[in-house]
Structures are given as structure tokens and as C-alpha cells.
Design a protein around this motif. Structure first.
Motif, PDB file in Angstrom:
ATOM      1  N   UNK A 156       0.817  -1.213   0.000  1.00 19.80           N
ATOM      2  CA  UNK A 156       0.000   0.000   0.000  1.00 19.80           C
ATOM      3  C   UNK A 156       0.852   1.265   0.000  1.00 19.80           C
ATOM      4  N   UNK A 157       2.004   1.206   0.638  1.00 20.66           N
ATOM      5  CA  UNK A 157       2.825   2.413   0.772  1.00 20.66           C
ATOM      6  C   UNK A 157       3.374   2.897  -0.559  1.00 20.66           C
ATOM      7  N   UNK A 158       3.393   2.047  -1.580  1.00 23.20           N
ATOM      8  CA  UNK A 158       3.893   2.467  -2.897  1.00 23.20           C
ATOM      9  C   UNK A 158       2.783   2.422  -3.943  1.00 23.20           C
ATOM     10  N   UNK A 159       1.540   2.420  -3.489  1.00 23.04           N
ATOM     11  CA  UNK A 159       0.399   2.387  -4.399  1.00 23.04           C
ATOM     12  C   UNK A 159      -0.083   3.800  -4.689  1.00 23.04           C
ATOM     13  N   UNK A 160      -0.207   4.144  -5.957  1.00 27.85           N
ATOM     14  CA  UNK A 160      -0.667   5.483  -6.340  1.00 27.85           C
ATOM     15  C   UNK A 160      -2.007   5.798  -5.698  1.00 27.85           C
ATOM     16  N   UNK A 161      -2.153   7.035  -5.236  1.00 27.15           N
ATOM     17  CA  UNK A 161      -3.422   7.506  -4.724  1.00 27.15           C
ATOM     18  C   UNK A 161      -3.698   7.183  -3.275  1.00 27.15           C
ATOM     19  N   UNK A 162      -2.820   6.398  -2.634  1.00 25.33           N
ATOM     20  CA  UNK A 162      -3.011   6.060  -1.222  1.00 25.33           C
ATOM     21  C   UNK A 162      -2.213   7.058  -0.391  1.00 25.33           C
ATOM     22  N   UNK A 163      -2.915   7.842   0.451  1.00 19.34           N
ATOM     23  CA  UNK A 163      -2.225   8.876   1.215  1.00 19.34           C
ATOM     24  C   UNK A 163      -2.756   8.996   2.647  1.00 19.34           C
ATOM     25  N   UNK A 164      -3.995   8.595   2.893  1.00 19.70           N
ATOM     26  CA  UNK A 164      -4.583   8.784   4.215  1.00 19.70           C
ATOM     27  C   UNK A 164      -4.346   7.573   5.112  1.00 19.70           C
ATOM     28  N   UNK A 165      -3.775   7.823   6.297  1.00 17.93           N
ATOM     29  CA  UNK A 165      -3.461   6.735   7.208  1.00 17.93           C
ATOM     30  C   UNK A 165      -4.721   5.985   7.652  1.00 17.93           C
ATOM     31  N   UNK A 166      -5.808   6.715   7.874  1.00 17.99           N
ATOM     32  CA  UNK A 166      -7.047   6.063   8.302  1.00 17.99           C
ATOM     33  C   UNK A 166      -7.530   5.087   7.236  1.00 17.99           C
TER      34      UNK A 166
ATOM     35  N   UNK B 278       6.661   2.505  12.445  1.00 18.53           N
ATOM     36  CA  UNK B 278       7.852   3.081  13.062  1.00 18.53           C
ATOM     37  C   UNK B 278       8.877   2.007  13.365  1.00 18.53           C
ATOM     38  N   UNK B 279       8.419   0.852  13.818  1.00 16.39           N
ATOM     39  CA  UNK B 279       9.324  -0.247  14.190  1.00 16.39           C
ATOM     40  C   UNK B 279      10.055  -0.832  12.985  1.00 16.39           C
ATOM     41  N   UNK B 280       9.361  -1.019  11.861  1.00 18.88           N
ATOM     42  CA  UNK B 280       9.949  -1.736  10.730  1.00 18.88           C
ATOM     43  C   UNK B 280      10.284  -0.851   9.537  1.00 18.88           C
ATOM     44  N   UNK B 281       9.571   0.276   9.386  1.00 21.86           N
ATOM     45  CA  UNK B 281       9.809   1.173   8.251  1.00 21.86           C
ATOM     46  C   UNK B 281      10.585   2.422   8.661  1.00 21.86           C
ATOM     47  N   UNK B 282      10.631   2.699   9.964  1.00 25.53           N
ATOM     48  CA  UNK B 282      11.464   3.779  10.458  1.00 25.53           C
ATOM     49  C   UNK B 282      10.782   5.100  10.709  1.00 25.53           C
ATOM     50  N   UNK B 283       9.495   5.210  10.373  1.00 25.80           N
ATOM     51  CA  UNK B 283       8.794   6.478  10.564  1.00 25.80           C
ATOM     52  C   UNK B 283       7.290   6.227  10.541  1.00 25.80           C
ATOM     53  N   UNK B 284       6.495   7.194  11.003  1.00 29.09           N
ATOM     54  CA  UNK B 284       5.044   7.000  11.039  1.00 29.09           C
ATOM     55  C   UNK B 284       4.456   6.820   9.640  1.00 29.09           C
ATOM     56  N   UNK B 285       3.303   6.148   9.544  1.00 28.31           N
ATOM     57  CA  UNK B 285       2.694   5.870   8.233  1.00 28.31           C
ATOM     58  C   UNK B 285       2.442   7.118   7.399  1.00 28.31           C
ATOM     59  N   UNK B 286       1.939   8.175   8.039  1.00 32.06           N
ATOM     60  CA  UNK B 286       1.625   9.389   7.283  1.00 32.06           C
ATOM     61  C   UNK B 286       2.860   9.936   6.575  1.00 32.06           C
ATOM     62  N   UNK B 287       3.994   9.931   7.256  1.00 31.90           N
ATOM     63  CA  UNK B 287       5.226  10.439   6.656  1.00 31.90           C
ATOM     64  C   UNK B 287       5.686   9.537   5.515  1.00 31.90           C
TER      65      UNK B 287
END
Length: 330
Positions: A190-200, A218-227
């Protein structure tokens, strides 16, 4: 491994030599990890330069990476206001949300891109502890791994041997499945899918609470989902502008941006300057690496590394037709 035996990626998987074109005295090569490692390692990058004079280069924000120096002069790195260096022979570049500046001298740098899933299986440390940081690899993943990488690369005499060596070193290290394995894979997609931006929205698709998603990211990717989602959106847009030489054509930016000023605010966050000023700075290796990585691995930068169809299939709310369409688009 000697500089004069660094051929610069000639004929890798039939890729044209033009993909690796560099100014005189500079060379680069990209290789894909073995298929069984592709979920954990995003690619191997090899950069080489002959000139012992200091050289400045800028790189885009990215996930974590292991870097090993071979016959190289001192390397110093700046991320925002933080300075790191001279670096150890084997270093860990943590996940970054800011462009990083390197000062290098002659030698070879071998980079190993780590996915979040790879991170989860290599170390118990939180990737968030290394957000926008560079640290000795030995302090994060152990001195044994650092020594194997250094000794193995020092013993080579041909850059074509680098990928098989790295495959052999890393293959035994990813056998322990993490309890959050499926969630990490699905959020990666999801993190590299176009158009996906809202954490909710992401949390709902994944079927987890937002606080659980924040902790996992934060644990595995290094930062919060929104960022992470903002970083991917910005890089998709910025690389389109950069590679098309169309810095004034804001029709190419992601449709979720309200307007050009919204995009430029993100540029300030992730680049520390405007897109035009960033591109006008020292980006020789960056421009070449975007081209070479896309030719060999399929995406121009590690932060947009393509998700697999199987990973997308694990994301609730994505129909099979949508999964196949997105996978076919890389």
C-alpha cells in the motif's frame, strides 16, 4: 576489488550500456538480488570514482541501506543539520525522510537496499531509532556480518562477482519469520500504491487500528505511516518532473496534491529546498542512478520499490483486477 576492474554494469541482463553512462572517471552498476531474497533486499548498487578530490552528491530520501566501502577515501554524510563521518567501512544508513548529502573520494561504494521485511528479519532494533541517521553496521546488525561483507568484497577482482557474493552472505539470514510478517508485506504494497495517502484509509484496508499501524510502521519502516505515504507521493511526483525535465509542468504531480504550492511545501520537507535548486546542485550520481536502477530493477528509487502481486493480494479492499493492473504497471 580494483577500480580498473569495475566495468560499470556492461550488459547486465541485456540492459543497454546507455543505462550506465557516466562522466569520465565514474562508473556504476545495479544488480537484482536472487529471487528468493527479493522480498528482503531491494537491490545492489555499486558506485565507483577514480578522482581522489572530494566529490559532493545528493540523494533522495529512502528506506534503510547497508553500505560497504572498498579502497575508498573518507566518506562524510549530512542529513539535514546532522553530520556523520568519517564513516566506517561498513555502515547502516537508516530510513530517511530528508535528502542526504555525501562527500566522497576515490573508491567503490557497495549498497544493499533493505526492505521493511528484510529489516524485521535481520535485527530486533527499531528502524525508528535510525530515522535520518547513519551508524556503524556492527553496532546495529553485529560485527560478524560487517566482517563478512568487508572481507568478501575485498577479495573480489570483478564487479560481476558482487551480486553472487552478497546473495550467499544474506541468504541464510532471513529464515526467521516475524509475527507481523503479513502486515509488513501488505503495508509495503500500500505504501507504494498510487493515490493512497490517508493513514485512516490504510488502517481500514489492512484491518488494524491506527495506533497499531503507527507502531508497526515506526518499528519496521522507520517512521510513522503518514510520513511514509507523503514521502512516496512526493517522490513519485518529483521523479516524474526530474526525469522529464519538466519542472514547470505541475500537471505531472500526484492528483492528491491540492495545488503546486502544496507540492512545493513537501519539497521543503523532503529535499530541504525547492525542486529546481535541488536539481541544480550536485546530482550527477543521483541522475545516473535513477536511470540505471529503473533499467535493471524496474523502479528508479528504493523508496518506490515495486510491490509484488502476492503482496497486493494480501491487502483487504483491493479487487483481483486492481491487483493485476497495478502489478503489470510495475
Amino acid at each position: 576489488m580494483k577500480l580498473d576492474q569495475m566495468r560499470g554494469g556492461t550488459n547486465i541482463d541485456g540492459v543497454s550500456d546507455d543505462a550506465f553512462a557516466m562522466p569520465p572517471g565514474m562508473r556504476m552498476r545495479y544488480d537484482r538480488p536472487a529471487p528468493e531474497l527479493s522480498a528482503y533486499l531491494t537491490g545492489y548498487a555499486i558506485y565507483a570514482a577514480d578522482d581522489p578530490a572530494p566529490m559532493i552528491n545528493w540523494y533522495l530520501p529512502s528506506p534503510a541501506m547497508i553500505s560497504v566501502l572498498v579502497e575508498a577515501g573518507p566518506v562524510n554524510v549530512s542529513i539535514g543539520n546532522h553530520r556523520f563521518g568519517p564513516l566506517d567501512r561498513a555502515s547502516l544508513y537508516g530510513p530517511t525522510s530528508r535528502a542526504l548529502r555525501t562527500e566522497t573520494r576515490t573508491g567503490i561504494s557497495v549498497g544493499v537496499g533493505l526492505s521493511a521485511l528484510g529489516w524485521s528479519r535481520l535485527t530486533m532494533r527499531s528502524a525508528g531509532d535510525f530515522h535520518n541517521r547513519v551508524a556503524p553496521l556492527s553496532t546495529v546488525m553485529g560485527s560478524a556480518l560487517a566482517k563478512r561483507l568487508i572481507d568478501g568484497l575485498d577479495a573480489l577482482d570483478d564487479d560481476a562477482q558482487i551480486a553472487p557474493l552478497l546473495d550467499g552472505i544474506f541468504a541464510p539470514l532471513f529464515g526467521h519469520r516475524h509475527p507481523r510478517d503479513d502486515l509488513i508485506r501488505a503495508f509495503t504494497a500500500l505504501s507504494v500504491t498510487d493515490g493512497v495517502i490517508e493513514m485512516k484509509d490504510v488502517a481500514e484496508r489492512l484491518g488494524v487500528a491506527t495506533h497499531e499501524l503507527r507502531r508497526m510502521a515506526t518499528r519496521h519502516f522507520g517512521m510513522p505511516p503518514k510520513l511514509l505515504l507523503r514521502r512516496a507521493r512526493f517522490l513519485r511526483s518529483f521523479i516524474r518532473l526530474m526525469t522529464a525535465e519538466g519542472l514547470a509542468d505541475y500537471s505531472m504531480i500526484d492528483s492528491s496534491y491540492f495545488d503546486a504550492s502544496h507540492f512545493l511545501r513537501d519539497a521543503g520537507t523532503f529535499l530541504g529546498t525547492t525542486p529546481r535548486r535541488f536539481i541544480a546542485s550536485d546530482t550527477t550520481f543521483l541522475r545516473a542512478s535513477l536511470r540505471a536502477r529503473a533499467a535493471v530493477i524496474g523502479t528508479p528509487t528504493q523508496a518506490l520499490h515495486g510491490a509484488s502481486a502476492s503482496s497486493l493480494a494480501a491487502v483487504p479492499g483491493l479487487a483481483q483486477s486492481e491487483i493485476l493492473r497495478r502489478h503489470s504497471n510495475g
